[in-house]
Design an enzyme around this catalytic site. Structure first.
Site, PDB file in Angstrom:
ATOM      1  CB  SER A 180      -0.944  -0.063   1.198  1.00  0.00           C
ATOM      2  OG  SER A 180      -1.863   0.953   1.161  1.00  0.00           O
ATOM      3  CG  ASP A 398      -3.276   3.821  -0.972  1.00  0.00           C
ATOM      4  OD1 ASP A 398      -3.903   3.614  -2.022  1.00  0.00           O
ATOM      5  OD2 ASP A 398      -3.323   3.055   0.004  1.00  0.00           O
ATOM      6  CG  ASP A 400      -2.957  -0.727  -2.106  1.00  0.00           C
ATOM      7  OD1 ASP A 400      -3.015   0.435  -1.662  1.00  0.00           O
ATOM      8  OD2 ASP A 400      -3.431  -1.704  -1.500  1.00  0.00           O
ATOM      9  CD  GLU A 494      -9.528   3.216   8.460  1.00  0.00           C
ATOM     10  OE1 GLU A 494      -9.368   2.769   9.595  1.00  0.00           O
ATOM     11  OE2 GLU A 494      -8.705   3.041   7.553  1.00  0.00           O
ATOM     12  NE  ARG A 621      -6.350   2.492  17.377  1.00  0.00           N
ATOM     13  CZ  ARG A 621      -5.564   2.370  16.302  1.00  0.00           C
ATOM     14  NH1 ARG A 621      -4.957   3.427  15.780  1.00  0.00           N
ATOM     15  NH2 ARG A 621      -5.361   1.194  15.751  1.00  0.00           N
ATOM     16  CB  SER A 623      -0.124   1.609  15.657  1.00  0.00           C
ATOM     17  OG  SER A 623      -0.017   1.007  14.384  1.00  0.00           O
ATOM     18  N   GLY A 624      -2.194  -0.797  15.114  1.00  0.00           N
ATOM     19  CA  GLY A 624      -2.288  -2.203  14.708  1.00  0.00           C
ATOM     20  C   GLY A 624      -1.300  -2.528  13.611  1.00  0.00           C
ATOM     21  NE  ARG A 630      -1.572   4.829  13.863  1.00  0.00           N
ATOM     22  CZ  ARG A 630      -0.466   4.843  13.122  1.00  0.00           C
ATOM     23  NH1 ARG A 630       0.330   5.897  13.141  1.00  0.00           N
ATOM     24  NH2 ARG A 630      -0.147   3.811  12.365  1.00  0.00           N
TER      25      ARG A 630
END
Ligand SMILES: CC(=O)N[C@H]1[C@@H](OP(=O)(O)O)O[C@H](CO)[C@@H](O)[C@@H]1O
Length: 660
Positions: A180, A398, A400, A494, A621, A623-624, A630
């Site tokens: 990505s 972005d 992809d 998002e 939180r 980040s995943g 973040r």
């Protein structure tokens, strides 16, 4: 397999006992190897035996990587079972760095007709696991890392996607090779489920499990364990479509993927270079082609034809809003958008006027380099190559082409971003108007799904002005997608520009069966129908979302200035803090990641900071996708945002949580 370094003698009595046990196993194994092999079992007896074996086999936690601990090559049931010695209590299943047990198990070595096990074993020999000492986790975006670490994992993704296809009754599963918005030297691999959605969450664990098998024997064992655990019928056919973006490492990863697929007897179809959403489209199209609602032709050409026809229909009564310049991040979006343009009208009242910049796919090192959606959104700045005059409409994809943001400069120049929140509000308001005008208001409800990163003003605008329901989910497209799928019409985006609109099957039926009662209703209904085809409902799609925005701006006769004027963004800041261990940050269940439960008192501290500022909102939180946490802050005044960030930063430092 290379020679193993001798083990250090331990003084621990448990370990000594375990070592003695291993030596005894090894002695037995070498005796077994010297014995003549029994004659092959008769076919019927063999089938009966496989069933008995599968029923009886006991699965034990994996106890280490020492080859001496491996069970002997299978000969008879009795001998096979002998290898399953109870694990010593001191050998805990290994845990990965996220403190998840790595569910490694020993079954016997190859089962009687274990050609696929053997295939996996051999493929893992051909593409060995990198000796990085790292554990790999299938995260929000699949596996993503430096490309040279990926061949083994990609091979295992081939194995798992084939299993998934068999488990889904032979439906097509997709595998996309892309990283990505990451730099060119990275790559990634992710699995697409039968309706074009992200891989089911439960299977993410299986992907993690396979990716962490340390050597060929363990890979074969892990494969067999999953086959048994998931009750995968290996005789069933399986089919996988795969594609990659323009990264140079894609070709070598395709080889690894093919090895995993052919090792397990899976039919594969290589679609070459595609955008991520195009692959999602193809998977859904393939799995719906013989149903009453085929999604589209199963080809790349079919994708362009479907979108072009829908675009023309939706523009029937509208006038295009002037030139749009698209920054394609020097990625796969560039050639695919050029292909799309060949199918769109270039003349007449519906002519599309799109200019492409940053299309250097021949120079891999410039992929996402100072351009693309992520660069523009996170830096709140124009990309390299920007030459826009005030109020000229620009968009960035972005790497992809699965997300898009719009922007323009005002005089000054003042940069103005029209991000995912803006696309969501624009789409929700337009679809709401069409539903109303078509006389369908009482037949369907529209919901907008956002994450905690959505700007507070967008949420207020949707609830108070558009009078629509807003739902907030955890970060990550799969969460938004699943929530949106519960509504008649679910608009999800998002803030970073990744999103789409979902129409439930009943809603599609209602739209298509509705009888308009006036020419105005007919016109609105036709546009609504066109939108259901224009929107790629499998996943966020930069090309499809762009055409949707263009259609809406043209139909509403909006310039970017008018689009921006619908509401005023709250000043906000997003930062990332590198911490020693992000897993110590635990979000409160049910809070959509807006509150923390751990570290204790940290949430109280955030709350104490936030109340000091007008309309203040802040959250932290983990980040995943990166080893960071973040930090997001929002307030009525830009100055207050900076202060809030400063105070939150001090909290990290005071607790010595931040790393340099
Ligand atoms: C704040 C932010 O933009 N987070 C991104 C980012 O997730 P994190 O879990 O925050 O690393 O990557 C995800 C995958 O691309 C994307 O879905 C998400 O929106």
């Amino acid at each position: 397999m290379g020679a193993k370094a001798p083990r250090q003698k331990s003084q621990n009595p448990h370990l000594l006992r375990a070592a003695a046990l291993r030596d005894e196993q090894e002695r037995r194994r070498s005796r077994t190897r010297r014995q003549p092999q029994p004659a092959p079992l008769a076919e019927q007896e063999r089938a009966r035996f496989i069933q008995a074996w599968l029923a009886n086999v006991t699965l034990l936690p994996f106890v280490g990587t020492d080859p001496r601990l491996r069970p002997p090559t299978f000969t008879t049931p009795a001998e096979g079972r002998r290898s399953l010695e109870p694990a010593s209590p001191e050998f805990e299943p290994r845990r990965n760095r996220f403190d998840r047990p790595l569910h490694r198990y020993h079954t016997m070595a190859f089962s009687p007709d274990g050609k696929y096990e053997k295939g996996v074993h051999d493929a893992a020999e051909q593409f060995p696991r990198p000796k990085t000492g790292k554990d790999y986790v299938y995260g929000t975006a699949g596996f993503r890392m430096k490309a040279e670490e990926l061949p083994y994992i990609t091979m295992q993704v081939g194995v798992l996607s084939g299993m998934r296809s068999r488990k889904c009754g032979g439906q097509v599963i997709g595998v996309m090779i892309t990283a990505s918005h990451n730099k060119a030297e990275d790559n990634g691999v992710k699995i697409v489920d039968p309706q074009g959605e992200m891989l089911e969450q439960e299977w993410e664990k299986h992907a993690t499990y396979l990716a962490n098998a340390v050597d060929p024997s363990e890979a074969a064992n892990a494969y067999m364990w999953l086959v048994k655990e998931l009750k995968v019928d290996q005789k069933k056919p399986g089919k996988v479509f795969f594609a990659r973006d323009t990264r140079p490492s894609g070709e070598m990863l395709v080889k690894a993927l093919k090895a995993g697929l052919s090792a397990t007897g899976i039919e594969a179809c290589d679609y070459g270079i595609l955008t991520t959403p195009q692959l999602h489209y193809l998977v859904k199209a393939a799995n719906t082609q013989d149903t009453s609602h085929p999604y589209g032709e199963v080809s790349e050409e079919g994708y362009y034809k479907k979108l072009a026809a829908a675009y023309k229909a939706a523009m029937d009564n509208a006038k295009p809003a002037g030139q749009l310049t698209v920054d394609c991040a020097n990625g796969v979006g560039a050639p695919k958008l050029k292909e799309m343009l060949k199918h769109l009208p270039s003349e007449g009242k519906r002519a599309v006027n799109i200019r492409i910049v940053n299309d250097r796919i021949d120079k891999p090192e410039v992929l996402n380099e100072k351009c693309g959606a992520d660069h523009v959104k996170s830096g709140q700045r124009v990309p390299d190559g920007f030459d826009g005059k005030p109020y000229e409409r620009w968009a960035s994809y972005d790497g992809d082409a699965d997300r898009i943001v719009y922007y323009f400069n005002e005089e000054g120049p003042v940069f103005r971003l029209l991000d995912g929140d803006r696309i969501a509000t624009l789409a929700a308001s337009f679809i709401g108007e069409l539903v109303h005008k078509a006389g369908l208001s009482d037949k369907m409800t529209i919901a907008v799904v956002q994450t905690a990163y959505a700007n507070g003003s967008s949420t207020k605008y949707i609830e108070q002005n558009l009078k629509l329901k807003v739902e907030c989910t955890a970060t990550g497209v799969k969460h938004l997608h699943h929530t949106a799928a519960r509504s008649d019409v679910g608009v999800y985006f998002e803030a970073n520009g990744h999103g789409t609109v979902l129409f439930s099957p009943q809603t599609l039926k209602r739209i298509h069966n509705h009888k308009p009662e006036s020419p105005a209703q007919l016109e609105a209904l036709d546009t609504l129908k066109a939108l259901t085809d224009l929107i790629n409902q499998t996943v966020g799609d930069a090309i499809s979302d762009m055409l949707l925005v263009e259609v809406i701006l043209a139909n509403k006769e909006y310039s970017v200035k008018e689009w921006l004027a619908t509401y005023t963004d709250m000043p906000n800041r997003l930062a990332k803090v590198r911490v020693a261990d992000r897993t110590m940050f635990v979000c409160r269940p049910g809070s959509a990641e807006r509150k923390l439960d751990e570290p204790k008192e940290f949430q109280d501290m955030i709350d104490a900071v936030v109340v000091k500022y007008k309309d203040g909102r802040a959250f932290v939180r983990p980040s995943g996708t990166e080893d960071v946490v973040r930090v997001y802050a929002e307030a009525a005044e830009s100055f207050d945002c900076d202060h809030m960030m400063l105070e939150l930063n001090q909290a990290f430092e005071a607790r010595k949580l931040a790393q340099a």
